[in-house]
Write an enzyme that holds these catalytic residues in place. Sequence first.
Site, PDB file in Angstrom:
ATOM      1  N   CYS A 221       0.819  -1.209   0.000  1.00  0.00           N
ATOM      2  CA  CYS A 221       0.000   0.000   0.000  1.00  0.00           C
ATOM      3  C   CYS A 221       0.852   1.258   0.000  1.00  0.00           C
ATOM      4  O   CYS A 221       0.504   2.266  -0.628  1.00  0.00           O
ATOM      5  CB  CYS A 221      -0.941  -0.013   1.193  1.00  0.00           C
ATOM      6  SG  CYS A 221      -0.104  -0.195   2.796  1.00  0.00           S
ATOM      7  N   HIS A 362      -2.014   1.346   7.295  1.00  0.00           N
ATOM      8  CA  HIS A 362      -2.330   1.262   5.871  1.00  0.00           C
ATOM      9  C   HIS A 362      -2.120   2.628   5.232  1.00  0.00           C
ATOM     10  O   HIS A 362      -2.523   3.653   5.785  1.00  0.00           O
ATOM     11  CB  HIS A 362      -3.778   0.808   5.691  1.00  0.00           C
ATOM     12  CG  HIS A 362      -4.188   0.610   4.276  1.00  0.00           C
ATOM     13  ND1 HIS A 362      -3.519  -0.210   3.390  1.00  0.00           N
ATOM     14  CD2 HIS A 362      -5.225   1.149   3.554  1.00  0.00           C
ATOM     15  CE1 HIS A 362      -4.115  -0.186   2.208  1.00  0.00           C
ATOM     16  NE2 HIS A 362      -5.144   0.637   2.284  1.00  0.00           N
TER      17      HIS A 362
END
Length: 416
Positions: A221, A362
Amino acid sequence: MHSSRIFYFLTTLITLTLADGPRHGKRGYIHPHGPLLTLPHVSASAGVLVGPHPPHPHPIHGGIGFGGEHVRFDLHTMQQPNYIQNEFKKLVPVSLENLIEEEWKAFKLTYGKSYPTDEVERFRREVFIENRAKIARFNQEYSKGKTNYVQQLNPYGDLLNHEFNQLLNGFRQTTANATGAEIPAPTTFIPSANVAIPNGVDWRQVGAVTGVKSQGACQSCWAFAAAGALEAAWFRKTGQLVDVSEQNLVDCTTEYDNDGCQGGLIDPAFQYIRANNGVDGEEVYPYEGQDGQCRFKRDGVVAQCTGYVNIAEGDEKGMEIAVSTQGPIAVAIDASREGFQFYSDGIYYDPECGNGQDDVNHAVLIVGYGQEPNGQKYWMVKNSYGAQWGIGGYIKMAKEANNHCGIANQATYPLV
């Protein structure tokens, strides 16, 4: 499967069928016999009608006959015992087990799922059933006005929440520099003075954002967030929207203590691009979703950066100014909650979402911000879970809500 479990699945499935609604605020009813996975995308702005149809202002007249009679057909007709008994006989009974199996087959077909053994598939089927029930319960809460967003099954419907986090959320909180690579200090963001900040911004509308991508089963990510921020900055500089290679960053930033598909940070990606005097494009260095040897090609460079800017920790106002005046910025969030895994539409707010430095796991890209008609403010965030997740790959996250999910903890953008 135990009969009680089947019954629970059926009741929650029916509840979710009623709660599902078409997008764009259109009111409508869902045909009860279609597989749920083919229903329109669940929308938090949809006007959902649950229960019997309201009286039609002009009853439908028709020559529908039953029981040897020729009667006018309207809603009143549909409630008559003779009509119900006659139509009931025509229904084909479907066992609960068959209903569950059809749902499972539709899920596998929709998302191209296959499993190596029967044992693995049985387990994933049970996880799917459990997730389906949780989504139904959550959407019941939405129908009562207790949440700001709705959920829906997506490609991650056969994953437990901790599996989802371990496979996809790879922002790593580490500042170690084991390799000894030279790491330049970031530039400090100083908000512009006396600049009018608009109420809403969306950099997609001017062509500064590439399409939604999927990182697959790789904790990359951070690479997608960094690539997206550089693509937008390069567009603002040159007027050309390039497609930066995330795989180039996955394979070639290990010297800056990133760990490829095992996670990494955004800033080291910019550090690598600066030191390397560029990064390849997707066409030359396509994404593979797994670790590999660095295969950078000088003639494949599509963008460069001269450094990067960090916004002060927790400063949402500074982020707003940066997004409006500089362009999309890369951030880190807490994406560990089940609601995030199955987010579908609406403004994401979870009171259990962490906002500390140790909570974020994330990396995503803020491409704008806005405000709903009811006054709720949000960040428009591009994710890297693919277009079948969220709002075509995007999520609206609560803005000015005490740094919700830590969204302002690690905000950064490149200099070009």
